[in-house]
Design a protein around this motif. Structure first.
Motif, PDB file in Angstrom:
ATOM      1  N   LEU A 275      16.921  -2.568 -34.130  1.00 37.50           N
ATOM      2  CA  LEU A 275      16.359  -3.604 -32.745  1.00 37.50           C
ATOM      3  C   LEU A 275      16.610  -3.037 -31.643  1.00 37.50           C
ATOM      4  O   LEU A 275      16.039  -2.798 -31.427  1.00 37.50           O
ATOM      5  N   GLY A 276      17.760  -2.149 -31.359  1.00 41.82           N
ATOM      6  CA  GLY A 276      18.305  -0.600 -29.983  1.00 41.82           C
ATOM      7  C   GLY A 276      17.069  -0.184 -30.058  1.00 41.82           C
ATOM      8  O   GLY A 276      16.184   0.167 -28.993  1.00 41.82           O
ATOM      9  N   LEU A 277      16.108   0.836 -31.817  1.00 42.58           N
ATOM     10  CA  LEU A 277      15.114   1.422 -31.203  1.00 42.58           C
ATOM     11  C   LEU A 277      13.944   0.482 -31.130  1.00 42.58           C
ATOM     12  O   LEU A 277      12.946   0.828 -30.348  1.00 42.58           O
ATOM     13  N   SER A 278      13.428  -0.143 -32.094  1.00 41.15           N
ATOM     14  CA  SER A 278      12.188  -1.249 -31.381  1.00 41.15           C
ATOM     15  C   SER A 278      12.334  -1.545 -30.096  1.00 41.15           C
ATOM     16  O   SER A 278      11.877  -0.994 -28.889  1.00 41.15           O
ATOM     17  N   GLN A 279      13.493  -1.827 -29.209  1.00 45.04           N
ATOM     18  CA  GLN A 279      13.729  -1.930 -28.482  1.00 45.04           C
ATOM     19  C   GLN A 279      13.516  -1.240 -27.283  1.00 45.04           C
ATOM     20  O   GLN A 279      12.809  -1.434 -25.751  1.00 45.04           O
ATOM     21  N   LEU A 280      13.492   0.096 -27.523  1.00 43.86           N
ATOM     22  CA  LEU A 280      13.503   1.724 -26.688  1.00 43.86           C
ATOM     23  C   LEU A 280      12.735   2.297 -26.788  1.00 43.86           C
ATOM     24  O   LEU A 280      12.218   2.639 -25.764  1.00 43.86           O
ATOM     25  N   GLY A 281      11.565   1.815 -27.931  1.00 48.08           N
ATOM     26  CA  GLY A 281       9.924   2.331 -27.120  1.00 48.08           C
ATOM     27  C   GLY A 281       9.569   1.490 -26.655  1.00 48.08           C
ATOM     28  O   GLY A 281       8.689   1.849 -25.821  1.00 48.08           O
ATOM     29  N   LYS A 282       9.325   0.145 -25.765  1.00 44.67           N
ATOM     30  CA  LYS A 282       9.430  -1.254 -25.196  1.00 44.67           C
ATOM     31  C   LYS A 282       9.656  -0.428 -23.363  1.00 44.67           C
ATOM     32  O   LYS A 282       9.552  -0.730 -22.648  1.00 44.67           O
ATOM     33  N   LEU A 283      11.351   0.659 -23.603  1.00 44.41           N
ATOM     34  CA  LEU A 283      11.394   0.907 -22.265  1.00 44.41           C
ATOM     35  C   LEU A 283       9.973   1.441 -20.706  1.00 44.41           C
ATOM     36  O   LEU A 283      10.876   0.706 -20.389  1.00 44.41           O
ATOM     37  N   PRO A 284       9.408   2.301 -21.394  1.00 43.58           N
ATOM     38  CA  PRO A 284       8.593   2.326 -19.914  1.00 43.58           C
ATOM     39  C   PRO A 284       7.815   0.721 -19.834  1.00 43.58           C
ATOM     40  O   PRO A 284       7.710   1.235 -18.763  1.00 43.58           O
ATOM     41  N   ARG A 285       7.269   0.520 -20.569  1.00 37.14           N
ATOM     42  CA  ARG A 285       6.639  -1.059 -19.819  1.00 37.14           C
ATOM     43  C   ARG A 285       8.363  -1.940 -19.815  1.00 37.14           C
ATOM     44  O   ARG A 285       7.260  -2.711 -18.199  1.00 37.14           O
ATOM     45  N   PHE A 286       9.144  -2.111 -20.270  1.00 38.90           N
ATOM     46  CA  PHE A 286       9.805  -3.088 -19.340  1.00 38.90           C
ATOM     47  C   PHE A 286       9.935  -2.599 -17.905  1.00 38.90           C
ATOM     48  O   PHE A 286      10.945  -3.343 -16.620  1.00 38.90           O
ATOM     49  N   ALA A 287      10.144  -1.196 -17.513  1.00 32.41           N
ATOM     50  CA  ALA A 287      10.534  -0.485 -17.050  1.00 32.41           C
ATOM     51  C   ALA A 287       9.497  -1.302 -15.603  1.00 32.41           C
ATOM     52  O   ALA A 287      10.349  -1.359 -14.159  1.00 32.41           O
ATOM     53  N   GLU A 288       8.387  -0.703 -15.764  1.00 40.35           N
ATOM     54  CA  GLU A 288       6.885  -0.316 -14.952  1.00 40.35           C
ATOM     55  C   GLU A 288       7.502  -2.556 -14.074  1.00 40.35           C
ATOM     56  O   GLU A 288       6.798  -2.420 -12.950  1.00 40.35           O
ATOM     57  N   ARG A 289       6.745  -3.422 -15.503  1.00 43.64           N
ATOM     58  CA  ARG A 289       7.721  -4.640 -15.526  1.00 43.64           C
ATOM     59  C   ARG A 289       8.711  -5.168 -14.255  1.00 43.64           C
ATOM     60  O   ARG A 289       8.692  -5.707 -13.259  1.00 43.64           O
ATOM     61  N   ARG A 290       9.787  -4.948 -14.256  1.00 39.70           N
ATOM     62  CA  ARG A 290      10.802  -4.309 -13.594  1.00 39.70           C
ATOM     63  C   ARG A 290      10.631  -4.103 -12.178  1.00 39.70           C
ATOM     64  O   ARG A 290      10.855  -5.345 -11.207  1.00 39.70           O
ATOM     65  N   ARG A 291      10.407  -3.162 -11.952  1.00 32.89           N
ATOM     66  CA  ARG A 291       9.489  -2.471 -11.314  1.00 32.89           C
ATOM     67  C   ARG A 291       8.000  -3.312 -10.292  1.00 32.89           C
ATOM     68  O   ARG A 291       9.112  -4.102  -9.098  1.00 32.89           O
TER      69      ARG A 291
END
Length: 386
Positions: free
Chosen positions: A251-267
């Motif tokens: 699950l962590g590997l899958s989520q880590l691949g989405k970090l750029p998208r998650f970060a952009e949305r949080r910003r």
């Protein structure tokens, strides 16, 4: 139709995350298998550290960091009072004492001035570790904190569960977790954090020997001598069962691949909050930003003058809840907790008290849209009578 409740934080789990976990469940290893190392390598690459060691949760990460450094009875660790309990508790787990540092009342962060004051209160005892917290995702002033810590014979251990994806510029661009100013940085993958594994943690470091000690200590302190029989193991020191299973690393590997998208949305959501909260000033102000920090905020903290509003924080929290808006307080000053108050006696930390008196965390997570921010701010304005 009743609008859905907006909690202050929430995981974002998608179909590919579920598929990754299902694949791990069908694989040969549920724990201590190849996905652990894959997650560690991917995480280390993401934050720019040579080594990353996965573990059971963020508290375990802090505990392992203290063990790896050899912190123990007679030593002192300095932690900010505005943080979760685990930052201070990790020192007590190994028998060390805690000196609480004050924080900037508008950022909630340990500062060079508050660290210097706390070092003065250490009273000549051996200060082994200083634990700055990147509260909300905002980055503490690491170079100055490191200089003060080193002058006292201590090292920095960054408590960074809020700050995955945050960057800073101290002359050059840096990433939280690259450990250019610290011995180690610790992370959490609790569901409300930037990426989620359910429970889980990580320690990053640039020191290969520390990384090896972390791996040994997370698995009972066991080692397997290369010259011994293949079944042979030895335990030269006590360790813990702090391993993170393969199924959670998947699950962590899958989520880590989405970090750029998650970060952009949080910003993006943060920018919307800043725009919408501006008309509520000076009664409501977002927690302050540091000049060197480009955070991926984990928490959207509003600092509220409840006295000026003529309402208590509890009244505001309950009014928000009645409108379907979740909120939280981050945090009650740790030096106030009964355990620490009894151990160390009364302590006056005006910055921490000022922060606590005003702080309220509003909903912030990638699954929100701009209309959710508007709804949260409108509900806050109504709750305050603004």
């Amino acid at each position: 139709m009743t609008e859905p409740i907006l909690p202050y934080g929430r995981q974002t789990i998608e179909d590919d995350d579920i598929a990754a976990v299902a694949e791990a469940l069908r694989a040969d290893f549920l724990t201590t298998g190849p996905r652990v190392e894959s997650f560690e390598r991917a995480f280390a690459e993401t934050v720019g550290a040579p080594h990353a060691v996965a573990c059971a949760n963020g508290t375990a990460a802090l505990h392992l960091a203290m063990l790896a450094l050899g912190v123990g009875p007679g030593d002192v660790c300095i932690a900010p009072s505005i943080t979760f309990l685990a930052t201070a508790n990790c020192a007590r787990f190994v028998g060390a004492e805690v000196v609480f540092a004050d924080v900037d009342p508008d950022t909630g962060l340990m500062t060079p001035a508050t660290l210097a004051e706390a070092l003065g209160r250490a009273g000549g005892r051996a200060v082994r570790a200083v634990l700055p917290v990147h509260l909300r995702g905002e980055v503490a002033e690491l170079p100055a904190l490191k200089a003060l810590a080193e002058a006292a014979g201590a090292v920095l251990v960054e408590d960074a569960p809020h700050a995955l994806g945050s960057t800073m510029r101290f002359g050059v661009q840096e990433t939280v977790g690259d450990c250019r100013h610290s011995a180690m940085a610790t992370f959490s993958f609790h569901p409300v954090k930037t990426i989620a594994t359910g429970e889980g943690g990580m320690v990053t470091t640039r020191d290969a020997l520390l990384a090896e000690r972390l791996r040994t200590l997370r698995s009972h302190g066991m080692v397997r001598p290369t010259s011994a029989d293949p079944w042979w193991y030895e335990m030269p020191e006590l360790g813990f069962n702090y391993r993170l299973p393969d199924v959670l690393c998947a699950l962590g590997l899958s989520q880590l691949g989405k970090l750029p998208r998650f970060a952009e949305r949080r910003r993006s959501l943060t920018a919307r909050y800043l725009e919408r909260l501006e008309p509520l000033a000076p009664m409501v102000r977002p927690a302050a930003r540091s000049a060197w920090s480009d955070p991926v905020l984990h928490l959207m903290v509003a600092l509220i003058d409840f006295e000026a509003a003529g309402r208590s924080r509890r009244q505001v929290v309950e009014a928000l809840r009645s409108r379907g808006i979740g909120s939280q307080v981050h945090y009650i000053p740790v030096h106030r907790q009964p355990y620490y108050a009894q151990r160390y006696g009364p302590l006056t930390l005006p910055g921490a008290e000022a922060w606590y008196a005003r702080c309220l965390s509003l909903p912030l997570y990638p699954g929100m849209d701009d209309a959710d921010v508007d709804r949260a701010v409108d509900a806050l304005a109504e709750a305050l009578g603004a």
